[in-house]
Design an enzyme around this catalytic site. Structure first.
Site, PDB file in Angstrom:
ATOM      1  N   ASP A  72       0.830  -1.202   0.000  1.00 33.76           N
ATOM      2  CA  ASP A  72       0.000   0.000   0.000  1.00 33.76           C
ATOM      3  C   ASP A  72       0.867   1.256   0.000  1.00 33.76           C
ATOM      4  OD1 ASP A  72      -2.505  -1.199  -0.021  1.00 33.76           O
ATOM      5  OD2 ASP A  72      -2.534  -1.439   2.155  1.00 33.76           O
ATOM      6  N   ASP A 212      -9.867  -6.075  -0.396  1.00 34.44           N
ATOM      7  CA  ASP A 212      -8.921  -5.531   0.585  1.00 34.44           C
ATOM      8  C   ASP A 212      -9.669  -4.786   1.682  1.00 34.44           C
ATOM      9  OD1 ASP A 212      -6.827  -4.423   1.965  1.00 34.44           O
ATOM     10  OD2 ASP A 212      -6.090  -3.179   0.334  1.00 34.44           O
TER      11      ASP A 212
END
Length: 266
Positions: A72, A212
């Site tokens: 991320d 996610d």
């Protein structure tokens, strides 16, 4: 457990080294020699610790057949948080053979496609909400030799990605608001996953669905059953029990899905 023991040993050794340094008189010639040796020992233990962690993590990933390492990247603009960027990806690329699934939670992600390709990304997923011309971003990702993914926040209609499905390899459905780890899974994501799976199957498109946010052993089977191909887990893997055991829970769920699919075909 072996990895944790080695790290604990390293931390205790380093604490002792700093303790010895504090009590030595640096004006004494013998003390200076001891300090030099302690400096060498610190460097040696630092290198040992890095090697243990890198090899240990890689060994767990390989043993459990983990295909993706989801990374991320946050800029503090598109999302409130700031995370790591290219230097970290470059450094871990040297120690991992996993597919680097780089999730850009940043404003105007098209600016950095070539840079992320250069630092070791295998795929780049960007947010539809962060770009003006998604077609162009996808084109540039492919030009850089990478797999392209497109992601949408929980409030963005699933239909918004339909125009791009023939161009991307993956769609990331966020089941939490992007920007913070440890959030609970949003139940409405199930219908969004099912809707996208139904549309992809109807059109015969070989696009993977990634999910996610808030995934754990209690809901991963339901997420997979809804149509997910790739499940992203952070807190559920790294914050409870052992990393190896946590990964096993996820992989067991995928094996069960594969077995069920095989039975249906037969």
């Amino acid at each position: 457990l072996e990895l944790q023991a080695l790290i604990k040993d390293h931390e205790e050794t380093m604490a002792n080294i700093y303790r010895y340094e504090d009590i030595l008189d640096r004006r004494d010639s013998m003390a200076q020699l001891i300090i030099q040796e302690l400096d060498k020992l610190k460097k040696s233990y630092g290198k040992k610790r890095r090697t243990v962690i890198e090899n240990g993590a890689e060994a767990v990933f390989e043993e459990k057949k983990i295909e993706y390492l989801h990374i991320d990247v946050m800029d503090g603009i598109f999302v409130p948080s700031i995370s790591f960027g290219m230097p970290l990806i470059t450094s871990i690329r040297k120690t991992s053979r996993q597919f680097f699934d780089v999730h850009l939670m940043i404003a105007d992600p098209g600016r950095y496609i070539e840079e992320f390709a250069a630092c070791g990304a295998d795929g780049v997923t960007f947010h539809l909400e962060a770009v003006e011309d998604a077609h162009k971003v996808i084109e540039n990702i492919h030009k850089a030799g990478l797999k392209a993914g497109i992601s949408i926040k929980p409030a963005t209609p699933v239909e918004a990605v339909y125009p791009y499905l023939s161009e991307v390899e993956m769609v990331l459905i966020m089941s939490v608001e992007p920007g913070f780890g440890g959030q609970p899974f949003m139940p409405e994501a199930y219908d969004r996953i099912r809707q996208l799976r139904s549309f992809l199957d109807e059109k015969g498109l070989p696009v993977k669905i990634e999910v996610d946010g808030g995934l754990g052993k209690k809901n991963v089977r339901d997420v997979i059953e809804a149509g997910a191909d790739v499940c992203v887990a952070g807190s559920a893997v790294f914050k409870k029990r052992s990393i190896s055991d946590n990964i096993s829970q996820f992989m067991k769920a995928f094996r069960e899905k594969e077995a069920l699919h095989k039975e249906r075909l037969e």
